[in-house]
Structure formats: structure tokens, C-alpha cells
Design a protein around this motif. Sequence first.
Motif, PDB file in Angstrom:
ATOM      1  N   UNK A 109     -12.165   9.929   1.652  1.00 31.74           N
ATOM      2  CA  UNK A 109     -12.324   8.450   1.782  1.00 31.74           C
ATOM      3  C   UNK A 109     -10.727   7.831   1.795  1.00 31.74           C
ATOM      4  N   UNK A 110     -10.391   7.124   2.855  1.00 32.96           N
ATOM      5  CA  UNK A 110      -9.174   6.547   2.711  1.00 32.96           C
ATOM      6  C   UNK A 110      -9.214   5.195   2.423  1.00 32.96           C
ATOM      7  N   UNK A 111      -8.569   4.783   1.358  1.00 35.10           N
ATOM      8  CA  UNK A 111      -8.669   3.374   0.470  1.00 35.10           C
ATOM      9  C   UNK A 111      -7.772   2.578   1.118  1.00 35.10           C
ATOM     10  N   UNK A 112      -7.781   1.983   2.489  1.00 32.10           N
ATOM     11  CA  UNK A 112      -6.910   1.175   3.098  1.00 32.10           C
ATOM     12  C   UNK A 112      -6.655  -0.170   2.409  1.00 32.10           C
ATOM     13  N   UNK A 113      -7.954  -0.786   1.958  1.00 33.53           N
ATOM     14  CA  UNK A 113      -7.761  -1.977   1.393  1.00 33.53           C
ATOM     15  C   UNK A 113      -7.073  -2.046   0.148  1.00 33.53           C
ATOM     16  N   UNK A 114      -7.130  -0.753  -0.821  1.00 31.89           N
ATOM     17  CA  UNK A 114      -6.498  -0.668  -1.888  1.00 31.89           C
ATOM     18  C   UNK A 114      -5.097  -0.169  -1.834  1.00 31.89           C
ATOM     19  N   UNK A 115      -4.272   0.046  -0.568  1.00 35.82           N
ATOM     20  CA  UNK A 115      -3.068   0.557  -0.613  1.00 35.82           C
ATOM     21  C   UNK A 115      -2.180  -0.674  -0.298  1.00 35.82           C
ATOM     22  N   UNK A 116      -0.826  -0.527  -0.502  1.00 43.23           N
ATOM     23  CA  UNK A 116       0.118  -1.679  -0.266  1.00 43.23           C
ATOM     24  C   UNK A 116       1.212  -1.026   0.707  1.00 43.23           C
ATOM     25  N   UNK A 117       1.166   0.104   1.121  1.00 41.04           N
ATOM     26  CA  UNK A 117       2.127   0.609   2.150  1.00 41.04           C
ATOM     27  C   UNK A 117       1.174   1.638   2.949  1.00 41.04           C
ATOM     28  N   UNK A 118       0.966   1.509   4.011  1.00 43.23           N
ATOM     29  CA  UNK A 118       0.023   2.279   4.915  1.00 43.23           C
ATOM     30  C   UNK A 118       1.012   3.060   6.018  1.00 43.23           C
ATOM     31  N   UNK A 119       0.969   4.195   6.081  1.00 42.56           N
ATOM     32  CA  UNK A 119       1.881   4.999   7.283  1.00 42.56           C
ATOM     33  C   UNK A 119       0.425   5.999   8.009  1.00 42.56           C
ATOM     34  N   UNK A 120       0.328   5.498   9.267  1.00 44.68           N
ATOM     35  CA  UNK A 120      -0.656   6.363   9.997  1.00 44.68           C
ATOM     36  C   UNK A 120      -0.084   6.991  11.124  1.00 44.68           C
ATOM     37  N   UNK A 135     -12.657   0.439   8.817  1.00 46.89           N
ATOM     38  CA  UNK A 135     -10.936   0.519   8.769  1.00 46.89           C
ATOM     39  C   UNK A 135     -10.754  -0.939   8.989  1.00 46.89           C
ATOM     40  N   UNK A 136     -11.063  -1.488  10.168  1.00 41.11           N
ATOM     41  CA  UNK A 136     -10.597  -2.814  10.461  1.00 41.11           C
ATOM     42  C   UNK A 136     -11.029  -3.873   9.475  1.00 41.11           C
ATOM     43  N   UNK A 137     -12.456  -3.766   8.835  1.00 35.11           N
ATOM     44  CA  UNK A 137     -12.431  -4.744   7.745  1.00 35.11           C
ATOM     45  C   UNK A 137     -11.479  -4.414   6.435  1.00 35.11           C
ATOM     46  N   UNK A 138     -11.324  -3.155   6.416  1.00 31.12           N
ATOM     47  CA  UNK A 138     -10.210  -2.990   5.039  1.00 31.12           C
ATOM     48  C   UNK A 138      -8.912  -3.612   5.403  1.00 31.12           C
ATOM     49  N   UNK A 139      -8.572  -3.378   6.947  1.00 30.36           N
ATOM     50  CA  UNK A 139      -7.130  -3.735   7.145  1.00 30.36           C
ATOM     51  C   UNK A 139      -7.068  -5.133   6.570  1.00 30.36           C
ATOM     52  N   UNK A 140      -8.037  -6.046   7.250  1.00 28.96           N
ATOM     53  CA  UNK A 140      -8.350  -7.534   7.120  1.00 28.96           C
ATOM     54  C   UNK A 140      -8.006  -7.743   5.457  1.00 28.96           C
ATOM     55  N   UNK A 141      -8.765  -7.032   4.844  1.00 30.07           N
ATOM     56  CA  UNK A 141      -8.471  -7.236   3.230  1.00 30.07           C
ATOM     57  C   UNK A 141      -7.226  -6.889   2.795  1.00 30.07           C
ATOM     58  N   UNK A 142      -6.452  -5.855   3.218  1.00 28.14           N
ATOM     59  CA  UNK A 142      -5.348  -5.621   2.874  1.00 28.14           C
ATOM     60  C   UNK A 142      -4.211  -6.379   3.301  1.00 28.14           C
ATOM     61  N   UNK A 143      -4.264  -7.286   4.419  1.00 28.63           N
ATOM     62  CA  UNK A 143      -3.341  -7.804   5.015  1.00 28.63           C
ATOM     63  C   UNK A 143      -3.409  -9.465   3.992  1.00 28.63           C
ATOM     64  N   UNK A 144      -4.460  -9.618   3.472  1.00 22.63           N
ATOM     65  CA  UNK A 144      -4.428 -10.665   2.408  1.00 22.63           C
ATOM     66  C   UNK A 144      -3.667 -10.436   1.376  1.00 22.63           C
ATOM     67  N   UNK A 145      -3.286  -9.358   1.060  1.00 18.39           N
ATOM     68  CA  UNK A 145      -2.468  -9.035  -0.031  1.00 18.39           C
ATOM     69  C   UNK A 145      -1.123  -9.055  -0.067  1.00 18.39           C
ATOM     70  N   UNK A 146      -0.415  -9.775  -0.703  1.00 15.87           N
ATOM     71  CA  UNK A 146       1.127  -9.946  -0.452  1.00 15.87           C
ATOM     72  C   UNK A 146       1.754  -8.608  -0.628  1.00 15.87           C
ATOM     73  N   UNK A 147       2.711  -8.399   0.230  1.00 13.17           N
ATOM     74  CA  UNK A 147       3.442  -7.106   0.466  1.00 13.17           C
ATOM     75  C   UNK A 147       3.126  -5.980   1.235  1.00 13.17           C
ATOM     76  N   UNK A 148       1.774  -6.080   1.650  1.00 10.19           N
ATOM     77  CA  UNK A 148       1.165  -4.916   2.358  1.00 10.19           C
ATOM     78  C   UNK A 148       1.938  -4.874   3.613  1.00 10.19           C
ATOM     79  N   UNK A 149       2.161  -3.578   3.943  1.00  7.96           N
ATOM     80  CA  UNK A 149       3.127  -3.133   5.152  1.00  7.96           C
ATOM     81  C   UNK A 149       2.598  -1.991   5.856  1.00  7.96           C
ATOM     82  N   UNK A 150       2.255  -1.894   7.307  1.00 11.44           N
ATOM     83  CA  UNK A 150       1.774  -0.905   8.033  1.00 11.44           C
ATOM     84  C   UNK A 150       2.542  -0.404   9.100  1.00 11.44           C
TER      85      UNK A 150
END
Length: 384
Positions: free
Chosen positions: A27-38, A53-68
Motif C-alpha cells: 500500500x502506497x501512502x501518498x496522502x501521508x508523504x511529503x515528497x513523492x517520486x513516481x 490515488x487521485x483522492x490521496x493526492x488531493x489530500x497531500x496537496x493540502x499539506x504545506x511542503x508536499x512536492x511531486x
Amino acid sequence: LPEFELYGHAAIREANRTLFGRAEVPHYDIAGSDFLLTVGADILETFVSPVRFTKELGRARKQSGFYWVHAEPHASLTGFKADRRLTVKPGSEADFLALLYSELAQNKIFAIKPIPADPVAATGVSMETIKELAEKLIAAKRPLLIVGGVSTGTANGPDVARLAAIIQWGCGMVGTTVDFSRSENFASVGSMHDMVGLGQRLQQGSVGALFVSRTDPVTTVALDLSKAALRVGLGDTMTTTMEKCDIVLPLSHALESWGDAQPRKGVRTLIRPAMKTLYDTRTEGDILLQLMKARGAATPSETFEQYLFLQVGKRSADLLAAGYLVETVQEEPVRLDDRAVSEWKPSAGRPTGMALLVVPSPRSFDGRSRDLALLREVADPLTT
């Protein structure tokens, strides 16, 4: 034979089996990550679970500092939705990850031996960029690396998957953003090796009755069914494989059928029909139960619907009320096999000349939905 899925992420499962003893897609926890490399994994289109993944990306982008950052050998919707898109030369993804590993190893975050891969070939990505990615992975509190799609579906795919797994381990992702306790459910899915074995048995004439259900191996892997003594097809559309069968048993549509699903470890859901069957059709479960009865064998239930509820047991009411069940899973610790790392040798050479990339479509996937006229009218999400 096991279930067959053309895009069954076999390279990822085999890499994790070799290195961790777990033939699983974690399981890849995108929502809980702060730097994502795909790398190659089109997480917004066809890879594993694009909706989640789309839903988790939306949650991740709301966090300060997230970068993909997304690296790929072709143009995809996923790449253009990332914060930064990198173009790698087709087939060079293993070299790209080997270079990244070398940069990480120089920072002494890895307590394992050097990777036995030659990172000399040009990847199309500058060393400055690779060094920057390594710095971001080291600086991140919860980094996440995901590989897949076209980058693990080629001859170099096993190398890409193994390198990714080792980087995940070295950067502390395993157990945090890479979670084997909630692995995706590919446990019963086979691989191309199984289809090759079936093809050999068919050519030897050692297959009696062959049942093929909801899959089209004649089209996807050019499987020759002609030497099977009896070919029985189960499906709801007349695919090329169904046309090659001696008997075709029409299946009920998904909206007419009972079924179950286990999308990942510890989660079970029940599929209920939305309408009554319009024609004289059955589900796979009911067909198999009727065949057992015809042979005089004992059956676990009268209908497939009853069988499904027997599997759930006393929690049937909870399942119907919530729509799904979360079951307790006893998790075993994940450990890296250092010997497997030290003994590993790259499995394939680099491609030379022009490369052909065959990419799954978010509309028809591997072509299995080409018969649905409505999907052909939907605009391509990238080119519109």
C-alpha cells in the motif's frame, strides 16, 4: 491455473518476494508523504487504483511542503499533473534509479552493499537533477517512491522494481509510506510465466477441458487454444477468445450479479446486483455450483449468493450495513535480505535503437473495453 491479469505488476511482486520475502504490491501512502517520486507509474490513469490515488493526492496537496516529481519515457496525464515532469529515455529507468541510488549511498544513508548495476548509460536526466532528487529524498520526513506501468513492463522491468525496493528500504519508506500490512490483493494473480506454461501444455496436447472466464488471452498474449480437447468460455461479450471456444456460457452483467471483492489485505466487500437478470444468464459461481451438482459432487451451498454469505459468517449484517468489512490481519515484520541484494545481477541489457512503448489506455485499458461504444466517445484525458 491462477487468475491472469496482463497488468498484474509481476515485476514489483517478484522484486518484493526476492528482497523481502513478500510477493506483494504494498500500500502506497501518498496522502501521508511529503515528497513523492513516481517513475513510470501512471497513478492518475491505470496504475493499481487511480481513484484512490487521485483522492490521496488531493489530500497531500493540502499539506504545506508536499512536492511531486514524475519521471516517464512518454507523455501521460500523470506526468503533466505532477509538480515537475522528467523525461527519461525508454528502457533507461534502471540506470536512472541506479544513479539515484549512488547519490543516496554517497550520503551514507544506506547500510547495504553497492548495487551491481552499471549506471553509465545516458538516461536523458542530468546529474544535477538526480542529485537534487537525492537531496529531496534525504530531506523529506516521509518520502515515497513508486515505480510501475511502462517502466516495469519492459525487459528491464525487474531491475527497475528491485532498485526501487532497495531505495524504499534505504530511505525508511518500508513500514511508513510503503506498507505491506495493507498490501493490494494480487495474491492469486499469476504472471506471464503461467501463461507460457499453459501455452506449452496446450502445444503438447496435455490439456483436456479448458475453462476461460472474463479474460481474452488469445488477443492479449496470442495463446493458441486449438489443441485443447474442449474449450469452454465464460463471458458477457464475444471476445476473440470466446469465438475460439467450443461452448460459450453467457455470464450475467456486473449489474445483475452477486460477487465479492478484496481490494487489499484486511478489507472485504460484497457486490450486490442492482437489477434482475434480463436473460437466461448466470454468474461464474452459480455455473460452477451447477457443474458440481451435475457430477454428483457435494456443494457448499445451493447458490453463489448463499456461498458468499457463508464466507462472511456472523458479520454479514455488518457487511450489509457498512458496505465493507475491515478484518484484523496479523502482520509479520518486513526485513531486507542482504544476500539477495549482494547476489543480484541485472537481468537484461539496455535497449538499442528505437523503442516501442505500449501504454495502457485509461478508457480501454489493454483493449478489453473496446466493445463499449460509450467509452469510445469519451475524449482522451490528455489530448482531449
